[in-house]
Design an enzyme around this catalytic site. Structure first.
Site, PDB file in Angstrom:
ATOM      1  N   ASP A 186       8.036  -6.722   9.289  1.00  0.00           N
ATOM      2  CA  ASP A 186       7.745  -7.162   8.096  1.00  0.00           C
ATOM      3  C   ASP A 186       8.550  -8.286   7.465  1.00  0.00           C
ATOM      4  OD1 ASP A 186       6.853  -4.492   8.143  1.00  0.00           O
ATOM      5  OD2 ASP A 186       7.347  -3.826   6.270  1.00  0.00           O
ATOM      6  N   ASP A 206       3.559  -7.789  11.037  1.00  0.00           N
ATOM      7  CA  ASP A 206       3.447  -6.705  10.300  1.00  0.00           C
ATOM      8  C   ASP A 206       3.039  -7.449   8.990  1.00  0.00           C
ATOM      9  OD1 ASP A 206       3.494  -4.097   8.671  1.00  0.00           O
ATOM     10  OD2 ASP A 206       4.320  -3.412  10.197  1.00  0.00           O
ATOM     11  N   ASP A 207       3.538  -6.681   7.625  1.00  0.00           N
ATOM     12  CA  ASP A 207       3.407  -7.046   6.333  1.00  0.00           C
ATOM     13  C   ASP A 207       4.105  -8.452   6.282  1.00  0.00           C
ATOM     14  OD1 ASP A 207       1.352  -5.280   5.557  1.00  0.00           O
ATOM     15  OD2 ASP A 207       2.944  -3.963   4.931  1.00  0.00           O
ATOM     16  N   HIS A 228      -0.012  -8.528   9.180  1.00  0.00           N
ATOM     17  CA  HIS A 228      -0.888  -7.659   8.233  1.00  0.00           C
ATOM     18  C   HIS A 228      -1.095  -8.063   6.887  1.00  0.00           C
ATOM     19  CE1 HIS A 228       0.619  -4.298  11.420  1.00  0.00           C
ATOM     20  NE2 HIS A 228      -0.057  -5.441  11.834  1.00  0.00           N
ATOM     21  N   ARG A 259      -3.920  -6.631   0.455  1.00  0.00           N
ATOM     22  CA  ARG A 259      -4.183  -5.193   0.423  1.00  0.00           C
ATOM     23  C   ARG A 259      -3.275  -4.779  -0.887  1.00  0.00           C
ATOM     24  NH1 ARG A 259      -2.623  -1.896   6.011  1.00  0.00           N
ATOM     25  NH2 ARG A 259      -0.658  -3.263   6.011  1.00  0.00           N
ATOM     26  N   LYS A 261      -2.130  -0.488  -0.848  1.00  0.00           N
ATOM     27  CA  LYS A 261      -2.271   0.656  -0.082  1.00  0.00           C
ATOM     28  C   LYS A 261      -1.228   1.719  -0.624  1.00  0.00           C
ATOM     29  CE  LYS A 261       0.890  -1.193   3.354  1.00  0.00           C
ATOM     30  NZ  LYS A 261       1.578  -1.419   4.731  1.00  0.00           N
TER      31      LYS A 261
END
Ligand SMILES: *[C@@H]1O[C@H](CO)[C@@H](O)[C@H](O)[C@H]1NC(C)=O
Ligand SMILES: *[C@@H]1O[C@H](CO)[C@@H](O)[C@H](O)[C@H]1NC(C)=O
Length: 371
Positions: A186, A206-207, A228, A259, A261
């Site tokens: 991340d 990742d993010d 991501h 996103r 989540k």
């Protein structure tokens, strides 16, 4: 001078030695060329960091006096050990942290095994803990073992012109079984308020950004490569997220662009007032935009049965157009709200998504958008 005034002055003067004797930082320059220099250097309000290697298993921990200016004058490398980290931590108020383009090198390749924080060897994570207010700029992080920045600023902080280069982790290595060697890398994990992150480039697995709680956060003019996407969440129980602005970012070759989540089993949380403006994305592999209240405890399930314990409102795409292009196998937009968990009218007039195929959207409050 009246007796009364004199006594008051005398009383104040009597306290003066105590005020002066308090451990105040001096107007001096401290220089750090090894961890042994840190304790003395942080007594000064200018701290210069020369190139050096931090010994394995140690945190380079800068606990700064209020108002300190830090100047990196060389690259800092971290020797390798399988421990929890962090590798670098900085705290203090009204700090000016000038990276001057220098690098914190996490030696990630020595840890990467394609498993990140989910298994394999223990990896220091986060690599960088930022607990300052003020400014933090022009710093490069190379090859983090896993998550890069954890940000918990005590007051307004602006982070700008940063580079995170974990591009080497895109390739498999001998321990990763054919998968990308870097994992859970991340860029920024933020549980905080009053934060601006801008003009930075993040290449990871990742993010790019993950906001887990907090308010008044701006993420603007950044470039996110390979990971991501830009995320609000994962949202757990009993947290509030509000007043988030995601604008004018460029997202390249990520799993998703934008996103939200929230965890299916979370309760007592509120996510509101999330504004997307002027973001552009290309080469998106899974979803252009995904809002999913079914985030499970473990991957890889997506868009399962959503929970209803996170109240979600005010998700808007307004202002400059958000232009998202997804790959042929990808979905354009998916929205999976728990029954009654999403509320209000969401204005999506500034969202254009092309390529791929339409996803499923099951919230009727979304206006000015069709896919
Ligand atoms: C939403 O967030 C923005 C940006 O943080 C803020 O300026 C605005 O006042 C917020 N709106 C509401 C209704 O809370
Ligand atoms: C959205 O779909 C999921 C899965 O089918 C369902 O559980 C949920 O209740 C739906 N939400 C709304 C708002 O209709």
């Amino acid at each position: 001078m009246s007796t009364f005034k004199f006594l008051r002055l005398a009383g104040l003067l009597a306290f003066l030695p105590f005020i002066v004797a308090a451990p105040a930082a001096s107007d001096c320059t401290g220089t750090i060329s090894s961890l042994d220099d840190v304790a003395a250097a942080v007594k000064c309000t200018t701290v210069n960091i020369n190139a050096f290697t931090v010994p394995a298993g140690k945190t380079f921990d800068l606990s700064l006096a209020d108002g300190t200016t830090v100047n990196m004058q060389g690259d800092v490398k971290f020797a390798v050990k399988n421990w929890d980290g962090p590798l670098f931590q900085v705290s203090g108020k009204s700090i000016t942290f000038n990276g001057n383009g220098h690098t914190f090198d996490g030696n990630g390749a020595s840890y990467w095994d394609g498993q990140g924080g989910n298994g394999g060897v223990t990896k220091p994570a986060p690599m960088m803990k930022i607990k300052i207010s003020g400014t933090y700029s022009n710093v490069k992080v190379l090859n983090s073992p896993a998550r890069v920045y954890s940000v918990s600023n005590p007051a307004q902080l602006t982070m700008s012109q940063l580079t995170i280069d974990n591009s080497a982790g895109d390739n498999p290595n001998s321990a990763s079984g054919g998968k990308a060697a870097g994992h859970n890398t991340d860029g920024f994990d933020c549980s905080t308020t009053n934060l601006i992150i801008q003009d930075s480039t993040i290449h990871n697995q990742d993010d790019c950004l993950a906001i887990n709680k907090g308010s008044n956060i701006v993420f603007q003019r950044n470039t996110c490569i390979g990971g991501h996407g830009i995320s609000v969440g994962s949202i757990s129980s009993d947290v509030t997220v509000s007043g988030i602005t995601i604008s004018n970012n460029v997202i390249q070759d990520n799993d998703q662009a934008l996103r939200i989540k929230t965890k299916a089993d979370a309760s007592g949380s509120t996510v509101s007032n999330i504004t997307y403006s002027g973001n552009t994305a290309t080469g998106i592999r899974k979803y252009g935009v995904i809002i999913d209240q079914a985030r499970p405890a473990s991957y890889p399930d997506t868009l399962g049965t959503p929970g209803t314990g996170v109240k979600l409102s005010g998700v808007n795409f307004v202002g400059s157009t958000n232009s998202i292009s997804v790959n042929s196998g990808a979905k354009r937009v998916a929205v999976n709200c728990g029954s009654g968990a999403c509320s209000g009218t969401w204005d999506w007039s500034a969202l254009k998504v092309s390529g791929g195929s339409a996803g499923t959207m099951n919230y009727s409050g979304i206006k000015n958008f069709s896919q």
